[in-house]
Design a protein around this motif. Sequence first.
Motif, PDB file in Angstrom:
ATOM      1  N   ASP A  35       0.721  -1.153  -0.021  1.00 53.49           N
ATOM      2  CA  ASP A  35       0.062   0.284  -0.017  1.00 53.49           C
ATOM      3  C   ASP A  35       0.916   1.493  -0.067  1.00 53.49           C
ATOM      4  O   ASP A  35       1.920   1.303   0.358  1.00 53.49           O
ATOM      5  N   GLU A  45      -6.202   8.959  -0.620  1.00 52.28           N
ATOM      6  CA  GLU A  45      -6.314   8.012  -1.779  1.00 52.28           C
ATOM      7  C   GLU A  45      -5.373   7.129  -1.684  1.00 52.28           C
ATOM      8  O   GLU A  45      -4.061   7.149  -1.180  1.00 52.28           O
ATOM      9  N   GLN A  46      -5.696   5.782  -1.784  1.00 52.53           N
ATOM     10  CA  GLN A  46      -4.737   4.678  -1.400  1.00 52.53           C
ATOM     11  C   GLN A  46      -4.599   3.730  -2.660  1.00 52.53           C
ATOM     12  O   GLN A  46      -5.141   3.521  -3.385  1.00 52.53           O
ATOM     13  N   THR A  47      -3.240   3.851  -2.994  1.00 47.42           N
ATOM     14  CA  THR A  47      -2.765   2.783  -4.299  1.00 47.42           C
ATOM     15  C   THR A  47      -1.722   1.828  -3.761  1.00 47.42           C
ATOM     16  O   THR A  47      -1.361   1.989  -2.513  1.00 47.42           O
TER      17      THR A  47
END
Length: 146
Positions: A35, A45-47
């Motif tokens: 993550d 926002e998470q990618t």
Amino acid sequence: MNKVILMGRLTRDPEVRYSQGERSMAIARYSLAVDRRWRKSQEDEQTADFINCVAFDKAGEFAEKYFRQGMRVLISGHIQTGSYTNKDGIKVYTTDVVIEEQEFADSKQASDDGSQAHSRPEPSSMGDGFMNIPNGVDDQGLPFNS
């Protein structure tokens, strides 16, 4: 200093091959989805980054026996870069994390709640405080016997 510590989920089961020669050695390759959080405006926002990892010898055998897609694992190692020329004559650059240590990052129950395609043999209690280790689990592959 070249040291990497990552925690992420396996994107697929490890791919294991064995080296040729006098002493065969396991070489396990797997990818971790790690993550990454960053701020854009006021929203979180998470990618994820997808990190290629390689484990040799006993660590490779351990990954082959116990690691499965979706498991969360903690690894440490070092970054190794390389390159090769593909069949089209184009030079391809590679970056891998060479595993020095690896371990489970979730409890057994958390792993069972996830979607695991394979299960591994689990020790069973004998009622006297000791655990019966199932056949097929060698004590050299256990993470706390190093």
